[in-house]
Write an enzyme that holds these catalytic residues in place. Structure first.
Site, short mmCIF file in Angstrom:
data_model
loop_
_atom_site.label_atom_id
_atom_site.label_comp_id
_atom_site.label_asym_id
_atom_site.label_seq_id
_atom_site.Cartn_x
_atom_site.Cartn_y
_atom_site.Cartn_z
N ASN A 9 0.86 -1.18 0.00
CA ASN A 9 0.00 0.00 0.00
C ASN A 9 0.90 1.23 0.00
O ASN A 9 1.49 1.56 1.03
CB ASN A 9 -0.88 -0.04 1.25
CG ASN A 9 -1.67 1.24 1.47
OD1 ASN A 9 -1.75 2.08 0.59
ND2 ASN A 9 -2.23 1.38 2.67
N LYS A 11 0.17 4.29 -0.30
CA LYS A 11 -0.45 5.49 0.28
C LYS A 11 -0.21 6.70 -0.64
O LYS A 11 -0.18 6.53 -1.86
CB LYS A 11 0.06 5.73 1.71
CG LYS A 11 -0.08 4.44 2.56
CD LYS A 11 0.11 4.67 4.01
CE LYS A 11 -0.04 3.32 4.74
NZ LYS A 11 0.07 3.45 6.18
N HIS A 95 -9.25 1.07 5.04
CA HIS A 95 -7.96 1.30 5.71
C HIS A 95 -8.18 2.27 6.89
O HIS A 95 -9.01 3.18 6.81
CB HIS A 95 -6.95 1.88 4.73
CG HIS A 95 -5.57 1.90 5.30
ND1 HIS A 95 -5.15 2.89 6.15
CD2 HIS A 95 -4.55 1.03 5.19
CE1 HIS A 95 -3.89 2.63 6.53
NE2 HIS A 95 -3.51 1.50 5.96
N GLU A 97 -6.66 4.73 7.83
CA GLU A 97 -6.53 6.14 7.48
C GLU A 97 -7.80 6.68 6.82
O GLU A 97 -8.15 7.84 6.98
CB GLU A 97 -5.28 6.34 6.61
CG GLU A 97 -4.01 6.18 7.45
CD GLU A 97 -2.82 5.59 6.72
OE1 GLU A 97 -2.77 5.62 5.49
OE2 GLU A 97 -1.92 5.08 7.44
N GLU A 167 -5.01 -4.83 10.83
CA GLU A 167 -3.97 -3.82 10.98
C GLU A 167 -4.20 -3.03 12.26
O GLU A 167 -4.96 -2.05 12.26
CB GLU A 167 -3.98 -2.85 9.78
CG GLU A 167 -3.77 -3.53 8.44
CD GLU A 167 -3.25 -2.55 7.40
OE1 GLU A 167 -2.16 -2.80 6.88
OE2 GLU A 167 -3.91 -1.54 7.15
N GLY A 173 2.84 2.36 10.64
CA GLY A 173 3.78 3.46 10.44
C GLY A 173 4.55 3.85 11.68
O GLY A 173 5.20 4.90 11.71
N SER A 213 3.82 -2.03 10.27
CA SER A 213 5.29 -2.08 10.44
C SER A 213 5.89 -3.43 10.03
O SER A 213 6.84 -3.91 10.68
CB SER A 213 5.67 -1.71 11.88
OG SER A 213 5.27 -0.37 12.15
P1 PGA Z 1 3.11 0.36 7.58
O1 PGA Z 1 1.62 0.56 7.03
O2 PGA Z 1 3.64 -0.91 6.97
O3 PGA Z 1 3.86 1.58 7.08
O4 PGA Z 1 3.05 0.29 9.05
C1 PGA Z 1 0.77 -0.54 6.87
C2 PGA Z 1 -0.55 -0.09 6.30
O5 PGA Z 1 -1.00 1.01 6.66
O6 PGA Z 1 -1.16 -0.79 5.48
#
Ligand code: PGA
Length: 251
Positions: A9, A11, A95, A97, A167, A173, A213
Protein backbone atom coordinates in the site's frame (compact mmCIF):
# COMPACT_ATOMS: atom_id res chain seq x y z
CA UNK A 1 -4.86 -24.23 0.89
CA UNK A 2 -4.68 -20.48 1.57
CA UNK A 3 -2.15 -19.05 -0.89
CA UNK A 4 -0.26 -16.27 0.88
CA UNK A 5 -0.76 -12.75 -0.40
CA UNK A 6 1.67 -9.87 -0.01
CA UNK A 7 0.34 -6.46 -0.92
CA UNK A 8 2.01 -3.06 -0.93
CA UNK A 9 0.00 0.00 0.00
CA UNK A 10 1.95 2.98 -1.29
CA UNK A 11 -0.45 5.49 0.28
CA UNK A 12 0.08 9.09 -0.94
CA UNK A 13 3.57 8.48 -2.29
CA UNK A 14 5.20 8.47 -5.72
CA UNK A 15 4.54 10.40 -8.90
CA UNK A 16 3.76 8.51 -12.10
CA UNK A 17 7.36 8.17 -13.24
CA UNK A 18 8.55 7.05 -9.81
CA UNK A 19 5.74 4.51 -9.64
CA UNK A 20 6.66 2.96 -12.98
CA UNK A 21 10.34 2.89 -12.00
CA UNK A 22 9.41 1.15 -8.78
CA UNK A 23 7.58 -1.71 -10.50
CA UNK A 24 10.21 -1.97 -13.22
CA UNK A 25 12.71 -2.62 -10.42
CA UNK A 26 10.35 -4.98 -8.62
CA UNK A 27 9.29 -7.19 -11.54
CA UNK A 28 12.65 -8.98 -12.02
CA UNK A 29 13.15 -9.36 -8.24
CA UNK A 30 9.95 -11.38 -7.77
CA UNK A 31 9.46 -12.98 -11.17
CA UNK A 32 10.39 -16.43 -9.89
CA UNK A 33 8.39 -16.18 -6.66
CA UNK A 34 5.91 -19.03 -6.62
CA UNK A 35 3.22 -19.94 -4.13
CA UNK A 36 2.51 -16.31 -3.31
CA UNK A 37 0.23 -13.66 -4.80
CA UNK A 38 1.70 -10.18 -5.17
CA UNK A 39 -0.26 -6.93 -5.34
CA UNK A 40 0.83 -3.30 -5.47
CA UNK A 41 -1.51 -0.41 -4.70
CA UNK A 42 -0.13 2.83 -6.18
CA UNK A 43 -1.95 6.16 -5.88
CA UNK A 44 -4.88 6.64 -8.29
CA UNK A 45 -2.87 8.98 -10.53
CA UNK A 46 -0.36 6.22 -11.34
CA UNK A 47 -2.76 3.29 -11.78
CA UNK A 48 -2.97 3.46 -15.57
CA UNK A 49 0.76 3.69 -16.14
CA UNK A 50 1.63 1.04 -13.55
CA UNK A 51 -1.13 -1.20 -14.87
CA UNK A 52 0.55 -1.07 -18.29
CA UNK A 53 3.98 -1.74 -16.81
CA UNK A 54 2.68 -4.79 -14.93
CA UNK A 55 1.21 -6.49 -18.00
CA UNK A 56 2.84 -9.90 -18.46
CA UNK A 57 4.18 -9.86 -14.89
CA UNK A 58 3.11 -11.95 -11.89
CA UNK A 59 2.15 -8.80 -9.97
CA UNK A 60 -1.44 -7.58 -9.78
CA UNK A 61 -2.54 -4.04 -9.09
CA UNK A 62 -5.02 -2.59 -6.62
CA UNK A 63 -6.53 0.78 -5.81
CA UNK A 64 -6.24 2.14 -2.27
CA UNK A 65 -9.94 2.96 -2.07
CA UNK A 66 -13.02 2.90 -4.26
CA UNK A 67 -16.42 4.59 -4.10
CA UNK A 68 -19.70 2.71 -3.85
CA UNK A 69 -21.56 4.27 -6.80
CA UNK A 70 -20.77 3.27 -10.39
CA UNK A 71 -21.04 6.80 -11.80
CA UNK A 72 -22.72 10.14 -11.23
CA UNK A 73 -22.37 13.47 -9.47
CA UNK A 74 -19.77 12.46 -6.85
CA UNK A 75 -16.99 15.01 -7.15
CA UNK A 76 -13.57 13.54 -6.52
CA UNK A 77 -14.72 9.94 -6.27
CA UNK A 78 -13.38 6.98 -8.25
CA UNK A 79 -15.76 4.15 -9.16
CA UNK A 80 -15.29 0.40 -9.50
CA UNK A 81 -15.47 0.50 -13.33
CA UNK A 82 -12.83 3.28 -13.33
CA UNK A 83 -10.52 1.18 -11.17
CA UNK A 84 -11.02 -1.86 -13.40
CA UNK A 85 -10.34 0.35 -16.42
CA UNK A 86 -6.77 0.96 -15.19
CA UNK A 87 -5.92 -2.73 -15.23
CA UNK A 88 -6.48 -3.08 -11.48
CA UNK A 89 -8.04 -6.21 -10.03
CA UNK A 90 -8.07 -5.23 -6.36
CA UNK A 91 -9.16 -2.48 -4.01
CA UNK A 92 -8.32 -1.77 -0.40
CA UNK A 93 -11.45 -0.83 1.53
CA UNK A 94 -11.60 0.46 5.10
CA UNK A 95 -7.96 1.30 5.71
CA UNK A 96 -7.65 2.92 9.14
CA UNK A 97 -6.53 6.14 7.48
CA UNK A 98 -9.80 6.22 5.52
CA UNK A 99 -11.70 5.46 8.71
CA UNK A 100 -10.00 8.16 10.76
CA UNK A 101 -8.72 10.92 8.47
CA UNK A 102 -11.68 10.73 6.07
CA UNK A 103 -14.19 9.73 8.75
CA UNK A 104 -15.55 6.76 6.81
CA UNK A 105 -18.17 4.85 8.76
CA UNK A 106 -18.75 1.10 8.99
CA UNK A 107 -21.92 1.63 6.94
CA UNK A 108 -20.15 3.47 4.11
CA UNK A 109 -17.37 0.89 4.08
CA UNK A 110 -19.96 -1.87 3.81
CA UNK A 111 -21.45 -0.11 0.77
CA UNK A 112 -18.01 0.23 -0.80
CA UNK A 113 -17.20 -3.42 -0.14
CA UNK A 114 -20.45 -4.67 -1.64
CA UNK A 115 -20.04 -2.45 -4.71
CA UNK A 116 -16.43 -3.53 -5.25
CA UNK A 117 -17.20 -7.25 -4.97
CA UNK A 118 -20.31 -6.93 -7.10
CA UNK A 119 -18.36 -5.03 -9.74
CA UNK A 120 -15.72 -7.74 -9.97
CA UNK A 121 -12.89 -6.38 -7.83
CA UNK A 122 -11.11 -8.44 -5.22
CA UNK A 123 -11.03 -6.60 -1.91
CA UNK A 124 -8.65 -6.27 1.01
CA UNK A 125 -10.99 -5.16 3.80
CA UNK A 126 -9.07 -3.59 6.68
CA UNK A 127 -9.91 -3.73 10.36
CA UNK A 128 -7.97 -2.96 13.51
CA UNK A 129 -8.10 -1.42 16.95
CA UNK A 130 -6.41 1.74 18.22
CA UNK A 131 -4.01 1.72 21.16
CA UNK A 132 -6.67 3.25 23.43
CA UNK A 133 -9.14 0.55 22.45
CA UNK A 134 -6.60 -2.21 23.05
CA UNK A 135 -5.61 -0.77 26.43
CA UNK A 136 -9.26 -0.45 27.42
CA UNK A 137 -9.71 -4.16 26.68
CA UNK A 138 -11.97 -3.42 23.73
CA UNK A 139 -9.97 -5.03 20.94
CA UNK A 140 -12.30 -7.97 20.40
CA UNK A 141 -15.38 -5.81 20.58
CA UNK A 142 -13.97 -3.38 17.99
CA UNK A 143 -12.91 -6.13 15.57
CA UNK A 144 -16.25 -7.84 15.91
CA UNK A 145 -18.11 -4.59 15.23
CA UNK A 146 -15.98 -3.74 12.20
CA UNK A 147 -16.52 -7.22 10.75
CA UNK A 148 -20.20 -7.56 11.56
CA UNK A 149 -21.09 -4.15 10.14
CA UNK A 150 -18.50 -4.14 7.39
CA UNK A 151 -19.28 -7.55 5.91
CA UNK A 152 -23.03 -7.32 6.23
CA UNK A 153 -24.88 -8.84 3.24
CA UNK A 154 -21.75 -10.06 1.46
CA UNK A 155 -23.09 -12.77 -0.90
CA UNK A 156 -21.75 -16.25 -0.19
CA UNK A 157 -20.57 -16.67 -3.77
CA UNK A 158 -18.39 -13.54 -3.52
CA UNK A 159 -16.39 -14.46 -0.43
CA UNK A 160 -13.69 -15.97 -2.67
CA UNK A 161 -12.76 -12.42 -3.66
CA UNK A 162 -12.58 -11.20 -0.06
CA UNK A 163 -9.39 -10.84 1.95
CA UNK A 164 -9.28 -9.39 5.48
CA UNK A 165 -6.35 -7.28 6.63
CA UNK A 166 -5.87 -7.03 10.39
CA UNK A 167 -3.97 -3.82 10.98
CA UNK A 168 -3.69 -2.66 14.58
CA UNK A 169 -3.67 1.12 14.28
CA UNK A 170 -0.91 1.42 16.88
CA UNK A 171 1.39 -0.62 14.64
CA UNK A 172 0.83 1.32 11.42
CA UNK A 173 3.78 3.46 10.44
CA UNK A 174 5.16 3.38 13.97
CA UNK A 175 7.95 0.84 13.53
CA UNK A 176 6.35 -1.13 16.35
CA UNK A 177 4.82 -4.27 14.86
CA UNK A 178 2.51 -6.58 16.77
CA UNK A 179 4.47 -9.50 18.19
CA UNK A 180 3.85 -12.62 16.08
CA UNK A 181 1.93 -14.35 18.91
CA UNK A 182 -0.07 -11.19 19.60
CA UNK A 183 -1.01 -10.92 15.92
CA UNK A 184 -1.83 -14.63 15.72
CA UNK A 185 -4.19 -14.28 18.67
CA UNK A 186 -6.07 -11.48 16.90
CA UNK A 187 -6.11 -13.38 13.60
CA UNK A 188 -7.53 -16.48 15.25
CA UNK A 189 -10.21 -14.33 16.86
CA UNK A 190 -11.02 -12.75 13.49
CA UNK A 191 -11.32 -16.16 11.86
CA UNK A 192 -13.73 -17.17 14.61
CA UNK A 193 -15.92 -14.16 13.89
CA UNK A 194 -15.80 -14.92 10.18
CA UNK A 195 -16.90 -18.48 10.96
CA UNK A 196 -19.89 -17.18 12.93
CA UNK A 197 -20.83 -14.86 10.07
CA UNK A 198 -20.05 -16.96 7.03
CA UNK A 199 -19.64 -20.53 8.25
CA UNK A 200 -16.47 -22.41 9.18
CA UNK A 201 -15.61 -23.68 5.69
CA UNK A 202 -15.81 -20.22 4.15
CA UNK A 203 -13.89 -18.71 7.07
CA UNK A 204 -11.13 -21.30 6.66
CA UNK A 205 -10.70 -20.23 3.05
CA UNK A 206 -10.47 -16.48 3.65
CA UNK A 207 -6.99 -15.04 3.83
CA UNK A 208 -6.25 -12.77 6.77
CA UNK A 209 -3.28 -10.48 6.18
CA UNK A 210 -1.33 -8.77 8.93
CA UNK A 211 -0.42 -5.10 8.47
CA UNK A 212 1.52 -2.68 10.64
CA UNK A 213 5.29 -2.08 10.44
CA UNK A 214 5.98 -5.22 8.42
CA UNK A 215 9.58 -5.16 7.20
CA UNK A 216 12.11 -7.65 5.84
CA UNK A 217 13.37 -8.44 9.35
CA UNK A 218 10.00 -9.45 10.84
CA UNK A 219 7.98 -10.65 7.83
CA UNK A 220 8.90 -14.34 7.89
CA UNK A 221 8.12 -14.79 11.57
CA UNK A 222 4.79 -13.02 11.30
CA UNK A 223 3.69 -14.91 8.20
CA UNK A 224 4.73 -18.24 9.71
CA UNK A 225 1.81 -18.01 12.16
CA UNK A 226 -1.04 -20.38 11.47
CA UNK A 227 -3.71 -17.75 10.83
CA UNK A 228 -1.51 -15.12 9.17
CA UNK A 229 -1.83 -15.55 5.42
CA UNK A 230 0.35 -12.75 4.17
CA UNK A 231 0.83 -9.07 4.78
CA UNK A 232 -0.32 -5.62 3.79
CA UNK A 233 2.82 -3.53 3.76
CA UNK A 234 2.97 0.27 3.88
CA UNK A 235 6.33 1.98 4.31
CA UNK A 236 8.49 -0.99 3.35
CA UNK A 237 6.54 -1.47 0.10
CA UNK A 238 7.92 1.81 -1.28
CA UNK A 239 11.33 0.24 -1.80
CA UNK A 240 11.59 -2.53 -4.40
CA UNK A 241 14.29 -4.50 -2.58
CA UNK A 242 12.53 -4.43 0.79
CA UNK A 243 9.17 -5.33 -0.71
CA UNK A 244 10.70 -8.17 -2.73
CA UNK A 245 12.30 -9.55 0.43
CA UNK A 246 8.92 -9.55 2.17
CA UNK A 247 7.33 -11.28 -0.83
CA UNK A 248 10.00 -13.97 -0.75
CA UNK A 249 9.54 -14.39 3.01
CA UNK A 250 5.99 -15.54 2.29
CA UNK A 251 7.06 -18.36 -0.02
P1 PGA B 1 3.11 0.36 7.58
O1 PGA B 1 1.62 0.56 7.03
O2 PGA B 1 3.64 -0.91 6.97
O3 PGA B 1 3.86 1.58 7.08
O4 PGA B 1 3.05 0.29 9.05
C1 PGA B 1 0.77 -0.54 6.87
C2 PGA B 1 -0.55 -0.09 6.30
O5 PGA B 1 -1.00 1.01 6.66
O6 PGA B 1 -1.16 -0.79 5.48
Amino acid sequence: MRVPLVAGNWKMHKLIRESVEMVEALIPLVKNASGVEIVVCPPFTALSAVGQALQDSNIEQGAQDVFSEPEGAFTGAISVPMVLDTGSRWAIVGHSERRRVFRESDALLNEKLLAALDGGLKVMFCIGETLEEREAGEMEHVLERQLTNGLQSVPADQTGALVIAYEPVWAIGTGVNAEPNQAEEAHAFVRGILAQQLGQTTADGIRILYGGSVKPSNAAELMAQENIDGSLVGGASLNANDFAEIVLAAT
